[in-house]
Design a protein around this motif. Sequence first.
Motif, PDB file in Angstrom:
ATOM      1  N   ARG A 120      -7.131   3.112  -3.934  1.00 20.08           N
ATOM      2  CA  ARG A 120      -6.681   4.407  -3.611  1.00 20.08           C
ATOM      3  C   ARG A 120      -5.959   4.850  -4.813  1.00 20.08           C
ATOM      4  O   ARG A 120      -5.610   6.272  -4.907  1.00 20.08           O
ATOM      5  CB  ARG A 120      -5.577   4.130  -2.379  1.00 20.08           C
ATOM      6  CG  ARG A 120      -6.208   3.640  -0.934  1.00 20.08           C
ATOM      7  CD  ARG A 120      -6.503   4.829  -0.175  1.00 20.08           C
ATOM      8  NE  ARG A 120      -6.766   4.436   1.079  1.00 20.08           N
ATOM      9  CZ  ARG A 120      -7.826   4.144   1.555  1.00 20.08           C
ATOM     10  NH1 ARG A 120      -9.013   3.920   0.854  1.00 20.08           N
ATOM     11  NH2 ARG A 120      -7.830   3.867   2.695  1.00 20.08           N
ATOM     12  N   LYS A 121      -5.701   4.223  -5.756  1.00 13.56           N
ATOM     13  CA  LYS A 121      -4.949   4.490  -6.979  1.00 13.56           C
ATOM     14  C   LYS A 121      -5.362   6.138  -7.503  1.00 13.56           C
ATOM     15  O   LYS A 121      -4.276   6.756  -7.806  1.00 13.56           O
ATOM     16  CB  LYS A 121      -4.740   3.396  -8.077  1.00 13.56           C
ATOM     17  CG  LYS A 121      -3.959   3.714  -9.128  1.00 13.56           C
ATOM     18  CD  LYS A 121      -2.294   3.646  -8.558  1.00 13.56           C
ATOM     19  CE  LYS A 121      -1.449   3.677  -9.993  1.00 13.56           C
ATOM     20  NZ  LYS A 121      -0.067   3.840  -9.330  1.00 13.56           N
TER      21      LYS A 121
ATOM     22  N   ARG B  29      -5.260  -0.662  -2.585  1.00 21.45           N
ATOM     23  CA  ARG B  29      -4.501  -0.159  -3.291  1.00 21.45           C
ATOM     24  C   ARG B  29      -5.056   0.422  -4.548  1.00 21.45           C
ATOM     25  O   ARG B  29      -4.902   1.379  -5.348  1.00 21.45           O
ATOM     26  CB  ARG B  29      -3.073  -0.857  -3.699  1.00 21.45           C
ATOM     27  CG  ARG B  29      -2.016   0.098  -4.367  1.00 21.45           C
ATOM     28  CD  ARG B  29      -0.692  -0.316  -4.532  1.00 21.45           C
ATOM     29  NE  ARG B  29       0.122   0.635  -5.299  1.00 21.45           N
ATOM     30  CZ  ARG B  29       0.520   1.771  -4.743  1.00 21.45           C
ATOM     31  NH1 ARG B  29       0.181   2.010  -3.530  1.00 21.45           N
ATOM     32  NH2 ARG B  29       1.112   2.560  -5.517  1.00 21.45           N
ATOM     33  N   ASN B  30      -5.997  -0.809  -5.264  1.00 23.66           N
ATOM     34  CA  ASN B  30      -6.758  -0.277  -6.313  1.00 23.66           C
ATOM     35  C   ASN B  30      -7.820   0.786  -6.322  1.00 23.66           C
ATOM     36  O   ASN B  30      -7.795   1.574  -7.102  1.00 23.66           O
ATOM     37  CB  ASN B  30      -7.392  -1.641  -6.846  1.00 23.66           C
ATOM     38  CG  ASN B  30      -6.630  -2.713  -7.925  1.00 23.66           C
ATOM     39  OD1 ASN B  30      -5.773  -2.051  -8.582  1.00 23.66           O
ATOM     40  ND2 ASN B  30      -6.754  -3.774  -7.744  1.00 23.66           N
TER      41      ASN B  30
ATOM     42  N   ASP C 142      -2.967   2.888   5.833  1.00 17.07           N
ATOM     43  CA  ASP C 142      -3.601   1.781   5.304  1.00 17.07           C
ATOM     44  C   ASP C 142      -3.078   0.347   5.614  1.00 17.07           C
ATOM     45  O   ASP C 142      -3.881  -0.640   5.555  1.00 17.07           O
ATOM     46  CB  ASP C 142      -3.342   2.013   3.792  1.00 17.07           C
ATOM     47  CG  ASP C 142      -4.228   3.207   3.031  1.00 17.07           C
ATOM     48  OD1 ASP C 142      -5.117   3.479   3.611  1.00 17.07           O
ATOM     49  OD2 ASP C 142      -3.876   3.361   1.990  1.00 17.07           O
TER      50      ASP C 142
ATOM     51  N   THR D  49       0.866  -1.274   0.110  1.00 11.62           N
ATOM     52  CA  THR D  49      -0.015  -0.166  -0.102  1.00 11.62           C
ATOM     53  C   THR D  49       0.935   1.091  -0.189  1.00 11.62           C
ATOM     54  O   THR D  49       0.283   2.218  -0.570  1.00 11.62           O
ATOM     55  CB  THR D  49      -0.721   0.052   1.379  1.00 11.62           C
ATOM     56  OG1 THR D  49      -0.113   0.073   2.408  1.00 11.62           O
ATOM     57  CG2 THR D  49      -1.633  -1.120   1.332  1.00 11.62           C
TER      58      THR D  49
ATOM     59  N   HIS E 138       1.351   2.840   2.577  1.00 11.71           N
ATOM     60  CA  HIS E 138       0.843   3.992   3.537  1.00 11.71           C
ATOM     61  C   HIS E 138       0.841   3.409   4.885  1.00 11.71           C
ATOM     62  O   HIS E 138       0.108   2.092   5.018  1.00 11.71           O
ATOM     63  CB  HIS E 138      -0.657   4.744   3.205  1.00 11.71           C
ATOM     64  CG  HIS E 138      -0.470   5.336   1.680  1.00 11.71           C
ATOM     65  ND1 HIS E 138      -0.113   6.866   1.874  1.00 11.71           N
ATOM     66  CD2 HIS E 138      -0.666   4.989   0.605  1.00 11.71           C
ATOM     67  CE1 HIS E 138      -0.137   7.218   0.802  1.00 11.71           C
ATOM     68  NE2 HIS E 138      -0.373   6.148  -0.249  1.00 11.71           N
TER      69      HIS E 138
ATOM     70  N   ALA F 214      -4.868  -5.958   0.391  1.00 17.46           N
ATOM     71  CA  ALA F 214      -4.023  -4.712   0.250  1.00 17.46           C
ATOM     72  C   ALA F 214      -4.066  -4.365  -1.085  1.00 17.46           C
ATOM     73  O   ALA F 214      -4.039  -3.340  -1.421  1.00 17.46           O
ATOM     74  CB  ALA F 214      -2.690  -5.031   0.732  1.00 17.46           C
TER      75      ALA F 214
ATOM     76  N   ALA G 135      -1.254  -1.760  -9.603  1.00 16.38           N
ATOM     77  CA  ALA G 135      -1.341  -2.564  -8.327  1.00 16.38           C
ATOM     78  C   ALA G 135      -1.163  -3.672  -8.547  1.00 16.38           C
ATOM     79  O   ALA G 135      -0.076  -4.523  -7.645  1.00 16.38           O
ATOM     80  CB  ALA G 135      -2.708  -2.394  -7.629  1.00 16.38           C
TER      81      ALA G 135
ATOM     82  N   ARG H  78       2.829  -3.716  -8.753  1.00 20.11           N
ATOM     83  CA  ARG H  78       3.558  -3.537  -7.552  1.00 20.11           C
ATOM     84  C   ARG H  78       3.657  -4.702  -6.585  1.00 20.11           C
ATOM     85  O   ARG H  78       4.798  -5.041  -6.053  1.00 20.11           O
ATOM     86  CB  ARG H  78       2.888  -2.349  -6.892  1.00 20.11           C
ATOM     87  CG  ARG H  78       3.722  -1.974  -5.670  1.00 20.11           C
ATOM     88  CD  ARG H  78       2.763  -0.761  -4.793  1.00 20.11           C
ATOM     89  NE  ARG H  78       3.341  -0.435  -3.618  1.00 20.11           N
ATOM     90  CZ  ARG H  78       4.057   0.361  -3.285  1.00 20.11           C
ATOM     91  NH1 ARG H  78       4.163   1.389  -4.209  1.00 20.11           N
ATOM     92  NH2 ARG H  78       4.428   0.677  -2.205  1.00 20.11           N
ATOM     93  N   THR H  79       2.494  -5.014  -6.400  1.00 21.39           N
ATOM     94  CA  THR H  79       2.300  -6.422  -5.655  1.00 21.39           C
ATOM     95  C   THR H  79       3.254  -7.510  -6.022  1.00 21.39           C
ATOM     96  O   THR H  79       3.859  -8.271  -5.151  1.00 21.39           O
ATOM     97  CB  THR H  79       0.745  -6.746  -5.506  1.00 21.39           C
ATOM     98  OG1 THR H  79       0.187  -5.680  -5.115  1.00 21.39           O
ATOM     99  CG2 THR H  79       0.713  -8.048  -4.393  1.00 21.39           C
TER     100      THR H  79
ATOM    101  N   GLU I 224       5.315   3.996  -7.246  1.00 14.86           N
ATOM    102  CA  GLU I 224       3.768   4.552  -7.672  1.00 14.86           C
ATOM    103  C   GLU I 224       3.248   4.443  -9.105  1.00 14.86           C
ATOM    104  O   GLU I 224       2.110   4.403  -9.360  1.00 14.86           O
ATOM    105  CB  GLU I 224       3.841   5.842  -7.294  1.00 14.86           C
ATOM    106  CG  GLU I 224       3.977   6.605  -5.807  1.00 14.86           C
ATOM    107  CD  GLU I 224       2.739   5.841  -5.109  1.00 14.86           C
ATOM    108  OE1 GLU I 224       1.576   5.861  -5.472  1.00 14.86           O
ATOM    109  OE2 GLU I 224       2.746   5.199  -3.699  1.00 14.86           O
TER     110      GLU I 224
END
Lengths: 253, 191
Positions: free
Chosen positions: B89-90, B86-87, B45, B40, B42, B82, B139, B142-143, B135
């Motif tokens: 929040r993106k 993240r999806n 989060d 995430t 954050h 998570a 998602a 990144r994961t 960033e």
Amino acid sequence: MNHLTEEQLIEHYYGESPQSARIDHHLRECIACSEAYAAVRGDLAAFEPITVPARGALYGEQVWQSIRNLVPVYERKQQGLRHRFNNSKSLGFATAWVALIAVAIFAGRQWENHRGQLQVQTAATRPPTMLAVLGDHLGRSERLLVALKHDSGDSTAPVKAEAQNLLADNRLYRESATNSGNPAFAAALEQLERVLVEIANEPDDASPARLAELQKELNTDGLLFEVRVLRSRVRDDQEEEQTGAIRTKGALI
Amino acid sequence: MEENNDQSIVRAVLSGDKEAYGVLVVRHSFAIFRVAFRITGHKADAEDVVQETFIRGYQKLESFESRSKFSTWIYRIAVNYALNLRNKRKPEVAYQIGEDADATQHQVQIADTAANPERLLLSQEIDVLQARAMENLTATERTAFVLRHMEACTTEEIAATLHIAPNAAKQAVFRAVQKLRRDLAPLKVNA
């Protein structure tokens, strides 16, 4: 050997290349690939793990205290689930619950008719047998649906074979539910039967992808939930039987 | 040994011993927080993921099969939650490096830390660029990259955790590395 692609170099860096020895050999021979690999290795090695904020020694305990009151004792959770379920579909599932008992009684009688020696049993001993039979069927159905949902990509033959085994029993229970005028329970078993028929009739070499597609088409997630609720109720009833609280049901039979 | 113990605790919880679940929470909270934060990015989060993961784990405990490890099972719940978080929040992320971002753009956007020693400045610059490069990943990328590069998961483990095919997991890692290398290329020029 041709020059290595970036993908091959990355795969090799993470130690997952199926041709590791050949790539090592090529990297010793080929200057261009060797330089490219050095660049990949340098970039990835420089990419340090994200620094995670420190947590205190009591962090885990704090997490537990924060959720402790949000999770009920497990038996109560099942009751809560039942309560919630009843609120949302009260009429249908109240009917289903009555139907479940009726089908269990009917199934038990069927079962006992095939086994003359069991007729000497007392009325009080019948319900656990009936419920065990139905509970076992629902348990096996649940496991099959879970296997379908979390398909590991292995052979589909065991899932197919289990569906074939369950199909005959399921038909019996569905017909029993229909005959005893319990449409809600019969409908749940009918949906289960459709899934079982589809899986049982898949070709021997059906791919895991095909089973995943079936899972979506037939909404097995919803069915799995229904089966779990029905099964939990059967289990509750069995537990009540074991504590002797259901003697009156034996008298009703 | 600990896994056997985890399984006996799960059985105790299912038998009505709610407090036993606290032992599992205490035991696995750090690992869940670590991977949640890396996915995430954050702290708040990540803390949310830890709580939600253990609540979901409790609710699904009946579906936990004792032949698998509890740590792996709860880890998967955490990673997926998570990832979903993240999806969601993106779109809120304010900073996005464009596809055609160049070195000048990066240099302009780095915080002014001229008062610090040169080494610290470079270190901060690297951290900022790495964070921004992360960033820029989707998602899933990144994961997959976090699981591969930082959690040392195999492709098979990543695929199982994300419920995708092994080849898709491998491609996600590959795309992530490609993007990161591209976005961090200016750093090599500057350094």
